[in-house]
Design an enzyme around this catalytic site. Structure first.
Site: not given
Ligand SMILES: Nc1nc(=O)c2c([nH]1)NC[C@@H]1CN(c3ccc(C(=O)N[C@@H](CCC(=O)O)C(=O)O)cc3)CN21
Ligand SMILES: CC(C)C(=O)C(=O)O
Ligand SMILES: [Mg+2]
Length: 271
Positions: A90, A122, A189
């Protein structure tokens, strides 16, 4: 006779062939030598040195603080371990946005100093000039649309993206623009599965989904999440394949007990 086993390296071309042949692509993150060794030996297609290292390696709330130097350090460690997988890195926040020459310079530093095979950025139309300039240097680029964590301050949440018609149309257009520019793949994503399907069918380059449904040409997860090391993180898209938090915790508890009780080391474990 030579005992050297031929290892067939994954290339960006293998990935196009996998999509054409209907074979799904398996990708996970890694940030260090030991984890990358295990994942590469397991037969993973792509290892992503994600800027999620900011979260799982460094403990930051968002991906914004991680620097290009940090990303290069993680990438170097992963590249030393990998014999087969394609290694992508990234570009971190602040190393490409709004400045194609900065973007090219950042991508070149990653390729030159780590030996990785490509980069991920991104964004869509707004970073097109940067994507094109990086591609002009012969550096493979994976696009990244939908939930873009480096833009968290613009949206305020990590909720599902492209739910409405306008956002979905923009994503479809951005996907076409990135493919047209020459990206070899596209990460999607946290978008509706049917939008993931539409984009995947519309493009000839492979799509890799995280929370983007079963119709994507491949899937990615953050390795700490799928191993159960990221306690409390349980979004719907995450399938947990191990409970490493308890495995490591229980081993540590046993060790503490053995040290305190003078059980470890015993006579055979000393000189
Ligand atoms: N540990 C980790 N896993 C990931 O998948 C990830 C990272 N870090 N850092 C960068 C991004 C951030 N990402 C994310 C962060 C949060 C949610 C998420 O669904 N969070 C909440 C809901 C948030 C909402 O609906 O407002 C959850 O259900 O945990 C998804 C992807 C994916 N990426
Ligand atoms: C969640 C994935 C797609 C990513 O960009 C990351 O790990 O930083
Ligand atoms: Mg990333």
């Amino acid at each position: 006779m030579s005992q050297h086993k031929e290892i067939k390296k994954i290339t960006t071309h293998s990935l196009q062939a996998m999509k054409a042949g209907g074979e799904k692509i398996a990708m996970l993150t890694a940030y260090d030598y030991s984890m990358a060794t295990v994942l590469d030996h397991a037969g993973l297609d792509i290892i992503l040195v994600g800027d999620s290292a900011a979260n799982v390696m460094a403990g930051y709330e968002t991906t914004l603080p991680i620097t290009l130097e940090h990303m290069i350090y993680h990438a170097q460690s992963v590249v030393r371990a990998v014999k087969r997988a394609l290694v992508l890195v990234d570009l971190p926040f602040g190393s490409y946005q709004g400045n194609p020459k900065l973007a090219l310079n950042s991508a070149i530093r990653i390729m030159k100093e780590s030996g990785a095979h490509g980069v991920k950025l991104e964004g869509g139309a707004e970073i097109l000039d940067s994507v094109k300039l990086i591609l002009s240097a012969g550096i493979p680029v994976m696009g990244h649309l939908g939930l873009m964590p480096q833009s968290i301050n613009k949206y305020g949440t990590y909720a599902l993206r492209a739910k409405d018609e306008v956002e979905a149309k923009k994503l479809i257009t951005d996907a076409e623009i990135l493919q047209q520019a020459g990206c070899f793949a596209l990460l999607l994503e946290k978008i509706p599965a049917l939008l993931g399907k539409q984009v995947s069918e519309n493009l000839h380059i492979p799509t890799i989904g995280i929370g983007a449904g079963k119709y994507c040409d491949g899937q990615v997860l953050v390795v700490h999440d799928m191993l159960g090391l990221n306690k409390g993180f349980k979004p719907r898209f995450l399938r947990q394949y191990a409970d490493m938090y308890d495995v490591v915790g229980n081993a540590a508890k046993s060790y503490i007990r053995d040290v305190k009780s003078v059980d470890f080391p015993n006579d055979t474990e000393q000189y």
